[in-house]
Design a protein around this motif. Structure first.
Motif, mmCIF file in Angstrom:
data_model
loop_
_atom_site.group_PDB
_atom_site.id
_atom_site.type_symbol
_atom_site.label_atom_id
_atom_site.label_comp_id
_atom_site.label_asym_id
_atom_site.label_seq_id
_atom_site.Cartn_x
_atom_site.Cartn_y
_atom_site.Cartn_z
ATOM 1 N N ILE A 153 0.843 -1.200 0.000
ATOM 2 C CA ILE A 153 0.000 0.000 0.000
ATOM 3 C C ILE A 153 0.881 1.254 0.000
ATOM 4 O O ILE A 153 0.576 2.246 -0.653
ATOM 5 C CB ILE A 153 -0.978 -0.006 1.195
ATOM 6 C CG1 ILE A 153 -1.963 -1.171 1.036
ATOM 7 C CG2 ILE A 153 -1.751 1.309 1.283
ATOM 8 C CD1 ILE A 153 -2.883 -1.378 2.217
ATOM 9 N N GLY A 154 2.005 1.192 0.721
ATOM 10 C CA GLY A 154 2.944 2.316 0.761
ATOM 11 C C GLY A 154 3.509 2.624 -0.618
ATOM 12 O O GLY A 154 3.593 3.785 -1.019
ATOM 13 N N VAL A 155 3.889 1.581 -1.352
ATOM 14 C CA VAL A 155 4.427 1.768 -2.705
ATOM 15 C C VAL A 155 3.367 2.455 -3.577
ATOM 16 O O VAL A 155 3.639 3.438 -4.272
ATOM 17 C CB VAL A 155 4.861 0.420 -3.334
ATOM 18 C CG1 VAL A 155 5.170 0.594 -4.814
ATOM 19 C CG2 VAL A 155 6.081 -0.138 -2.617
ATOM 20 N N LEU A 156 2.124 1.943 -3.506
ATOM 21 C CA LEU A 156 1.037 2.534 -4.301
ATOM 22 C C LEU A 156 0.778 3.979 -3.880
ATOM 23 O O LEU A 156 0.542 4.855 -4.707
ATOM 24 C CB LEU A 156 -0.251 1.713 -4.135
ATOM 25 C CG LEU A 156 -0.273 0.379 -4.888
ATOM 26 C CD1 LEU A 156 -1.475 -0.445 -4.473
ATOM 27 C CD2 LEU A 156 -0.295 0.605 -6.395
ATOM 28 N N SER A 157 0.858 4.219 -2.562
ATOM 29 C CA SER A 157 0.618 5.555 -2.022
ATOM 30 C C SER A 157 1.664 6.555 -2.536
ATOM 31 O O SER A 157 1.329 7.645 -2.987
ATOM 32 C CB SER A 157 0.637 5.480 -0.496
ATOM 33 O OG SER A 157 0.505 6.745 0.055
ATOM 34 N N GLY A 158 2.938 6.158 -2.479
ATOM 35 C CA GLY A 158 4.015 7.033 -2.941
ATOM 36 C C GLY A 158 4.004 7.186 -4.446
ATOM 37 O O GLY A 158 4.378 8.222 -4.995
ATOM 38 N N PHE A 159 3.553 6.139 -5.135
ATOM 39 C CA PHE A 159 3.552 6.133 -6.600
ATOM 40 C C PHE A 159 2.414 6.980 -7.150
ATOM 41 O O PHE A 159 2.566 7.719 -8.114
ATOM 42 C CB PHE A 159 3.434 4.686 -7.078
ATOM 43 C CG PHE A 159 3.483 4.526 -8.573
ATOM 44 C CD1 PHE A 159 4.590 4.944 -9.302
ATOM 45 C CD2 PHE A 159 2.424 3.948 -9.253
ATOM 46 C CE1 PHE A 159 4.634 4.794 -10.676
ATOM 47 C CE2 PHE A 159 2.468 3.795 -10.623
ATOM 48 C CZ PHE A 159 3.576 4.219 -11.347
ATOM 49 N N LEU A 160 1.252 6.869 -6.517
ATOM 50 C CA LEU A 160 0.063 7.532 -7.063
ATOM 51 C C LEU A 160 -0.302 8.826 -6.325
ATOM 52 O O LEU A 160 -1.153 9.579 -6.788
ATOM 53 C CB LEU A 160 -1.139 6.579 -7.015
ATOM 54 C CG LEU A 160 -1.004 5.295 -7.838
ATOM 55 C CD1 LEU A 160 -2.173 4.376 -7.576
ATOM 56 C CD2 LEU A 160 -0.928 5.623 -9.321
ATOM 57 N N GLY A 161 0.332 9.090 -5.165
ATOM 58 C CA GLY A 161 0.003 10.310 -4.429
ATOM 59 C C GLY A 161 -1.316 10.219 -3.703
ATOM 60 O O GLY A 161 -1.989 11.215 -3.492
ATOM 61 N N VAL A 162 -1.698 9.010 -3.318
ATOM 62 C CA VAL A 162 -2.939 8.854 -2.552
ATOM 63 C C VAL A 162 -2.583 8.530 -1.104
ATOM 64 O O VAL A 162 -1.511 8.007 -0.827
ATOM 65 C CB VAL A 162 -3.831 7.725 -3.125
ATOM 66 C CG1 VAL A 162 -4.315 8.105 -4.499
ATOM 67 C CG2 VAL A 162 -3.079 6.405 -3.177
ATOM 68 N N GLY A 163 -3.479 8.841 -0.180
ATOM 69 C CA GLY A 163 -3.211 8.581 1.227
ATOM 70 C C GLY A 163 -3.227 7.092 1.538
ATOM 71 O O GLY A 163 -2.698 6.651 2.540
#
Lengths: 49, 332
Positions: B176-186
């Motif tokens: 989830i962290g990778v997706l969060s940093g990649f997409l700019g979502v919380g």
């Protein structure tokens, strides 16, 4: 040089995040005060009372 | 006269968009914030600024959410700690990918494609849930039971007597962290289903832990982007001014309207977001200007439609009107 640039970037970043934090708290308190002042009046008006 | 580099009209647009997003956030407890990055992308902001500003906005919104929930929010600190460490590492990874792709000139395309896929999947999942597909709850329960039966040490006991592998929690947080940093979502719209359906954490604990977690990871993510000057502060400030008010309206509406009545609209909004980003990319690739306009209209239109449905449903309840044409529309 590189270290100085990183340090100034970090200071700028902390300032940016700090400003967002302060704005969030001010908005929370401000809108909270506003809704306790006029919230019920608005609800009554919308509800047609 | 510009306000911090933005024209008064742009400030109005951002405050208005923030208001709509705030209503969605206050009502659904998630969602909306991840519309900011695609909205900035379709408005022509560079991908790093769109992602960085999206994270800063998520941070500000979750601070407001955390302040509101601080009295009755149930938080599992053990779960929050593991998730925070894992997501922090994940965000670093995701951010490195964005900056690497940016240097190759492919960041906009790949982030956009990821958004199309992710929004479509979450949208279809929510739509299936809204249509009352019978297997949803049991499928979620089965998955949580299976995850809890995996005894990979160290095992941790969470609130609600849930015993689950710390390694699995860490792995989920990392992804989830990778997706969060990649997409700019919380990460809220990924973290909530992951904690509830994947780990079997009770909904109330998932909400409390989620908000604390998003505040920390959003703040860290925004800090990392701000270090390279990739946060458009005036944009974030204007969005927050609107969303803080919208969140109060949305939270008030939850006292009046049942979430299930609006879920279909929410799913439609996610799917519209997915089509909007796809349309923008196609427009850019083939030089079709009208697709860019369609894309902007879809993103703003969907946010207006769903937040409008929430407010309208609340007004109908306040007026005890269930037969008026508009009121029937909101509950169909």
């Amino acid at each position: 040089m590189l270290g100085l640039e990183t340090a100034s970037g970090s200071v700028e970043a902390i300032t940016t995040i700090g400003l967002v934090l302060v704005e969030a708290v001010v908005l929370y308190v401000g809108y909270g005060a506003l809704s306790s002042l006029v919230g019920q009046t608005v609800l009554d008006a919308v509800g047609g009372e | 006269m510009d306000i911090l580099g933005l024209t008064p009209m742009m400030v109005g647009i951002f405050v208005g968009f923030g208001l709509l997003i705030g209503i969605l956030f206050g009502f659904f407890g998630m969602g909306g914030s991840f519309l900011v990055t695609p909205a900035l992308l379709v408005m022509g902001y560079p991908s790093t600024v769109a992602v960085g500003s999206g994270l800063a906005f998520v941070f500000g919104t979750s601070v407001i959410g955390a302040l509101r929930h601080r009295d009755h929010g149930q938080v599992d600190y053990k779960l929050a700690l593991i998730m925070t460490v894992a997501m922090t590492i994940g965000i670093e990874g995701g951010k490195s990918v964005v900056f690497f792709l940016d240097s190759t000139g492919m960041a906009d395309l790949i982030i956009s494609i990821s958004y199309v896929g992710l929004l479509a999947v979450v949208g279809l999942f929510t739509l299936r849930d809204a249509w009352g597909s019978k297997g949803t709850d049991s499928t979620g329960r089965d998955l949580a039971d299976r995850v809890q039966s995996l005894h990979i040490p160290p095992m941790v006991t969470l609130r609600g007597d849930v015993r689950v592998s710390g390694t699995i929690i860490f792995a989920v947080g990392l992804v989830i962290g990778v997706l969060s940093g990649f997409l700019g979502v919380g990460g809220g719209f990924l973290l909530m289903p992951a904690m509830m359906y994947g780990l079997g954490v009770p909904a109330a604990v998932a909400v409390g832990t989620d908000i604390l977690q998003i505040t920390i990871s959003g703040g860290f993510g925004a800090f990392r982007y701000a270090q390279s000057g990739s946060v458009a502060l005036p944009v974030v400030g204007a969005l927050l001014a609107g969303s803080a008010l919208g969140a109060r309206i949305g939270a008030g509406a939850t006292q009046l309207v049942e979430e299930d009545a609006i879920k279909g609209y929410f799913a439609a909004m996610l799917l519209a977001g997915s089509v909007a980003v796809a349309a923008k990319e196609l427009g850019a690739a083939y030089g079709i200007e009208i697709l860019n306009t369609v894309s902007i209209a879809l993103i703003f239109g969907a946010a207006v439609l769903v937040s409008g449905a929430v407010v309208l449903a609340a007004v109908c309840r306040l007026r005890n009107d269930s037969v008026g044409m508009w009121c029937r529309l909101t509950t169909s």
